[in-house]
Design a protein around this motif. Sequence first.
Motif, PDB file in Angstrom:
ATOM      1  N   HIS A 213       0.856  -1.181   0.000  1.00 20.35           N
ATOM      2  CA  HIS A 213       0.000   0.000   0.000  1.00 20.35           C
ATOM      3  C   HIS A 213       0.895   1.235   0.000  1.00 20.35           C
ATOM      4  N   ASP A 214       0.727   2.077  -0.964  1.00 23.06           N
ATOM      5  CA  ASP A 214       1.474   3.319  -1.034  1.00 23.06           C
ATOM      6  C   ASP A 214       0.522   4.466  -0.743  1.00 23.06           C
ATOM      7  N   LEU A 215       0.645   5.063   0.444  1.00 20.50           N
ATOM      8  CA  LEU A 215      -0.218   6.168   0.819  1.00 20.50           C
ATOM      9  C   LEU A 215       0.430   7.486   0.403  1.00 20.50           C
ATOM     10  N   THR A 216      -0.386   8.393  -0.059  1.00 21.98           N
ATOM     11  CA  THR A 216       0.073   9.733  -0.414  1.00 21.98           C
ATOM     12  C   THR A 216      -0.755  10.747   0.345  1.00 21.98           C
ATOM     13  N   LEU A 217      -0.365  11.990   0.288  1.00 17.46           N
ATOM     14  CA  LEU A 217      -1.079  13.054   0.980  1.00 17.46           C
ATOM     15  C   LEU A 217      -2.523  13.166   0.504  1.00 17.46           C
ATOM     16  N   GLU A 218      -2.760  12.869  -0.753  1.00 12.64           N
ATOM     17  CA  GLU A 218      -4.106  12.966  -1.316  1.00 12.64           C
ATOM     18  C   GLU A 218      -5.059  11.902  -0.753  1.00 12.64           C
ATOM     19  N   ASP A 219      -4.511  10.879  -0.087  1.00 16.76           N
ATOM     20  CA  ASP A 219      -5.347   9.827   0.491  1.00 16.76           C
ATOM     21  C   ASP A 219      -6.016  10.261   1.799  1.00 16.76           C
ATOM     22  N   PHE A 220      -5.647  11.430   2.345  1.00 20.63           N
ATOM     23  CA  PHE A 220      -6.190  11.910   3.604  1.00 20.63           C
ATOM     24  C   PHE A 220      -6.867  13.259   3.406  1.00 20.63           C
ATOM     25  N   SER A 221      -7.960  13.461   4.120  1.00 22.70           N
ATOM     26  CA  SER A 221      -8.607  14.777   4.094  1.00 22.70           C
ATOM     27  C   SER A 221      -8.093  15.588   5.288  1.00 22.70           C
ATOM     28  N   TYR A 222      -8.252  16.899   5.217  1.00 18.16           N
ATOM     29  CA  TYR A 222      -7.818  17.778   6.301  1.00 18.16           C
ATOM     30  C   TYR A 222      -8.560  17.426   7.589  1.00 18.16           C
TER      31      TYR A 222
END
Length: 83
Positions: free
Chosen positions: A33-42
């Motif tokens: 699993h490669d998580l990026t910043l776009e995978d999380f909301s503020y």
Amino acid sequence: MLFRNLIRSDSFTVDFLFSRKKKPKEDAIIDHHDLTLEDFSYEEITANYRPTFVDPGRKTVFTAAIGLETNRHEIRRCSTKEY
């Protein structure tokens, strides 16, 4: 456990280094699993995490800003003199 044939001492304490085999993962949920910043909301970040940003400097060993709010967040420093 395996003894790594390494003993370290600083004339006060002694360290004996050991190793053990890595246990096989039964539940490999996190693998691949490669998580990026776009995978999380503020909203997710502010509700679940406490972000900390660390900046090494010249007059301070580090300066850390803790939190995301622009008007209310903690700043911690350690000066070279304190270090």
